[in-house]
Design an enzyme around this catalytic site. Structure first.
Site, PDB file in Angstrom:
ATOM      1  N   GLY A  37      -6.137   8.676  -4.330  1.00  0.00           N
ATOM      2  CA  GLY A  37      -6.079  10.215  -5.536  1.00  0.00           C
ATOM      3  C   GLY A  37      -5.202   9.721  -5.564  1.00  0.00           C
ATOM      4  N   TYR A  38      -4.351  10.973  -6.770  1.00  0.00           N
ATOM      5  CA  TYR A  38      -3.707  11.939  -7.339  1.00  0.00           C
ATOM      6  C   TYR A  38      -3.059  10.699  -8.274  1.00  0.00           C
ATOM      7  CZ  TYR A  38      -0.157  14.831  -8.673  1.00  0.00           C
ATOM      8  OH  TYR A  38       0.817  15.428  -9.320  1.00  0.00           O
ATOM      9  N   HIS A  40      -2.304   7.474 -10.367  1.00  0.00           N
ATOM     10  CA  HIS A  40      -1.704   6.437 -12.229  1.00  0.00           C
ATOM     11  C   HIS A  40      -1.234   5.181 -12.381  1.00  0.00           C
ATOM     12  CE1 HIS A  40       0.433   4.129  -8.651  1.00  0.00           C
ATOM     13  NE2 HIS A  40       0.879   5.036  -7.782  1.00  0.00           N
ATOM     14  N   HIS A  43      -2.822   2.631  -9.809  1.00  0.00           N
ATOM     15  CA  HIS A  43      -3.987   2.465  -9.735  1.00  0.00           C
ATOM     16  C   HIS A  43      -4.762   2.184 -10.956  1.00  0.00           C
ATOM     17  CE1 HIS A  43      -2.978   6.031  -7.389  1.00  0.00           C
ATOM     18  NE2 HIS A  43      -2.967   5.483  -6.412  1.00  0.00           N
ATOM     19  N   GLY A 153      -2.646  -3.075  -4.333  1.00  0.00           N
ATOM     20  CA  GLY A 153      -1.605  -3.302  -5.086  1.00  0.00           C
ATOM     21  C   GLY A 153      -0.474  -4.416  -3.977  1.00  0.00           C
ATOM     22  N   LYS A 155       2.285  -3.422  -4.576  1.00  0.00           N
ATOM     23  CA  LYS A 155       3.407  -3.124  -3.946  1.00  0.00           C
ATOM     24  C   LYS A 155       3.641  -2.476  -2.879  1.00  0.00           C
ATOM     25  CE  LYS A 155       5.839   1.580  -4.394  1.00  0.00           C
ATOM     26  NZ  LYS A 155       4.698   2.017  -3.463  1.00  0.00           N
ATOM     27  N   SER A 191       4.229   5.146  -7.992  1.00  0.00           N
ATOM     28  CA  SER A 191       3.823   5.653  -6.735  1.00  0.00           C
ATOM     29  C   SER A 191       3.494   7.110  -6.585  1.00  0.00           C
ATOM     30  CB  SER A 191       5.091   5.843  -5.312  1.00  0.00           C
ATOM     31  OG  SER A 191       4.517   6.336  -3.898  1.00  0.00           O
ATOM     32  N   SER A 192       2.263   7.440  -6.113  1.00  0.00           N
ATOM     33  CA  SER A 192       1.943   9.262  -5.928  1.00  0.00           C
ATOM     34  C   SER A 192       2.922  10.016  -5.344  1.00  0.00           C
ATOM     35  CB  SER A 192       0.547   9.088  -5.318  1.00  0.00           C
ATOM     36  OG  SER A 192      -0.225   8.338  -5.552  1.00  0.00           O
ATOM     37  N   ARG A 193       3.819   9.763  -5.002  1.00  0.00           N
ATOM     38  CA  ARG A 193       5.180  10.167  -3.494  1.00  0.00           C
ATOM     39  C   ARG A 193       6.279  10.215  -4.589  1.00  0.00           C
ATOM     40  NH1 ARG A 193       3.034   7.229   0.981  1.00  0.00           N
ATOM     41  NH2 ARG A 193       2.125   8.683   2.421  1.00  0.00           N
TER      42      ARG A 193
HETATM   43  P1  AMP Z   1      -2.255   4.578  -2.897  1.00  0.00           P
HETATM   44  O1  AMP Z   1      -3.319   5.002  -3.804  1.00  0.00           O
HETATM   45  O2  AMP Z   1      -0.691   4.767  -2.598  1.00  0.00           O
HETATM   46  O3  AMP Z   1      -3.596   4.558  -1.277  1.00  0.00           O
HETATM   47  O4  AMP Z   1      -2.866   3.368  -3.298  1.00  0.00           O
HETATM   48  C1  AMP Z   1      -3.623   2.597  -3.286  1.00  0.00           C
HETATM   49  C2  AMP Z   1      -3.601   1.038  -4.209  1.00  0.00           C
HETATM   50  O5  AMP Z   1      -3.053   0.669  -5.660  1.00  0.00           O
HETATM   51  C3  AMP Z   1      -2.696   0.418  -3.111  1.00  0.00           C
HETATM   52  O6  AMP Z   1      -3.781  -1.102  -2.674  1.00  0.00           O
HETATM   53  C4  AMP Z   1      -1.733   0.320  -4.478  1.00  0.00           C
HETATM   54  O7  AMP Z   1      -1.261  -1.098  -3.213  1.00  0.00           O
HETATM   55  C5  AMP Z   1      -1.925   0.194  -5.054  1.00  0.00           C
HETATM   56  N1  AMP Z   1      -0.848   0.357  -5.563  1.00  0.00           N
HETATM   57  C6  AMP Z   1      -0.261   1.938  -6.248  1.00  0.00           C
HETATM   58  N2  AMP Z   1       1.051   2.161  -6.464  1.00  0.00           N
HETATM   59  C7  AMP Z   1       1.464   0.798  -7.882  1.00  0.00           C
HETATM   60  C8  AMP Z   1       1.959   0.131  -8.436  1.00  0.00           C
HETATM   61  N3  AMP Z   1       3.128   0.981  -8.427  1.00  0.00           N
HETATM   62  N4  AMP Z   1       1.601  -1.063  -8.567  1.00  0.00           N
HETATM   63  C9  AMP Z   1       0.002  -1.574  -8.124  1.00  0.00           C
HETATM   64  N5  AMP Z   1      -0.348  -0.870  -7.296  1.00  0.00           N
HETATM   65  C10 AMP Z   1      -0.557  -0.094  -6.687  1.00  0.00           C
END
Ligand code: AMP
Length: 288
Positions: A37-38, A40, A43, A153, A155, A191-193
């Site tokens: 979530g959160y 961007h 996602h 991702g 990432k 990044s959500s962070r």
């Molecule tokens: P998260 O919500 O941070 O757990 O990320 C969920 C998915 O989104 C994961 O597969 C991440 O690798 C992907 N993701 C997060 N940030 C990015 C980004 N900047 N570019 C591409 N994919 C991303």
């Protein structure tokens, strides 16, 4: 767009949509985009990849407690469900699965998934138990979603490798698809962070992508020595007073074994850097 809080609700929506969208008797593909979530643009790019491939797109939103260490940011991890649902809707997502913790971890749960050596190095070394939490929740989400494809991702490059490994090892019939890193126009990986960063930290955090690009440029100029390539990254980041480097790694892209001496492609150049309590990761693939 359907919102499912329980596995039963998700399955019912999935079945109804598959029946409604079956074309000429051929079942359409189901794609799943797991997230915390959160949401961007990173996602959203995964949702678009899924939307381009699949008849039915599901997104999961679940801040998974088991992948956070005891001193990490689980309780303060940013959350905004209403905004997330609106983003999913705008991206044409068909089903959002947003379960409560008890739905994912029933009382008495004792089973975990652990992906050997790949999950012990780099992020795994810095965050003990992190990848066991990731592997366990992704296995559950694959089992629940019954998707043909799962989108992740680059990432989180090591996470993507761990998930590919577990899907292969556990014979999970979901194809793991990796999608490129999405960055801000100034280079910061989304990044959500990033919301935790002060303006000064955010400015200095640009050294991560700058360092990676400097190493990539050196690589393209023919520099092959592993230490010299890591040094290019470190020089940028260590010049920032607020940056604390966890690691800068140049590793074999298949095994994550750290590289010494002359590097053959492809190699994964990855890093983790802390700004105060905020930990950022980024990476770039060095290819021929
Ligand atoms: P998260 O919500 O941070 O757990 O990320 C969920 C998915 O989104 C994961 O597969 C991440 O690798 C992907 N993701 C997060 N940030 C990015 C980004 N900047 N570019 C591409 N994919 C991303």
């Amino acid at each position: 767009m359907q919102i499912a809080r329980t596995i039963a609700e998700y399955r019912a929506h999935r079945a109804a949509l598959l029946a409604a969208r079956a074309v000429e008797g051929r079942p359409g593909l189901v794609g799943v985009v797991p997230t915390m979530g959160y949401l961007h643009e990173g996602h959203r790019s995964l949702m678009r990849c899924a939307r381009a491939d699949c008849a039915i797109v599901a997104t999961t939103i679940f801040v998974n407690p088991t992948q956070f260490g005891p001193n990490e940011d689980f309780t303060r991890y940013p959350r905004d469900e209403a905004r997330d649902f609106a983003i999913c809707e705008a991206e044409g997502v068909d089903i959002v699965f947003a379960p409560r913790v008890e739905e994912m971890y029933p009382a008495g749960a004792e089973t975990t998934v652990s992906v050997g050596r790949l999950s012990t190095v780099l992020e795994g070394a810095a965050r003990p138990g992190h990848f066991d939490g990731v592997a366990t929740v992704v296995t559950k989400l694959f089992s629940i979603a019954q998707a043909d494809r799962g989108y992740f991702g680059q990432k989180d490059a090591q996470q993507l490798m761990v998930i590919r490994r577990l899907a292969e090892d556990l014979r999970i019939p979901t194809e793991v698809v990796g999608c490129p890193i999405i960055r801000e126009p100034d280079g910061l990986a989304l990044s959500s962070r990033n919301v935790y960063l002060s303006p000064e930290e955010r400015e200095q955090a640009l050294s991560l992508s700058r360092g990676l690009r400097a190493a990539e440029a050196a690589w393209q100029d023919g520099v092959r020595d592993a230490d010299s390539l890591r040094r290019r990254v470190l020089d940028e980041i260590e010049a920032q007073p607020l940056a604390n480097v966890d690691y800068v790694s140049l590793a074999n892209q298949g095994t994550l074994d750290e590289l010494r001496g002359a590097v053959g492609a492809p190699a994964l150049l990855s890093l983790a850097v802390r700004f105060g309590a905020t930990r950022l990761i980024d990476n770039i693939l060095l290819t021929p």
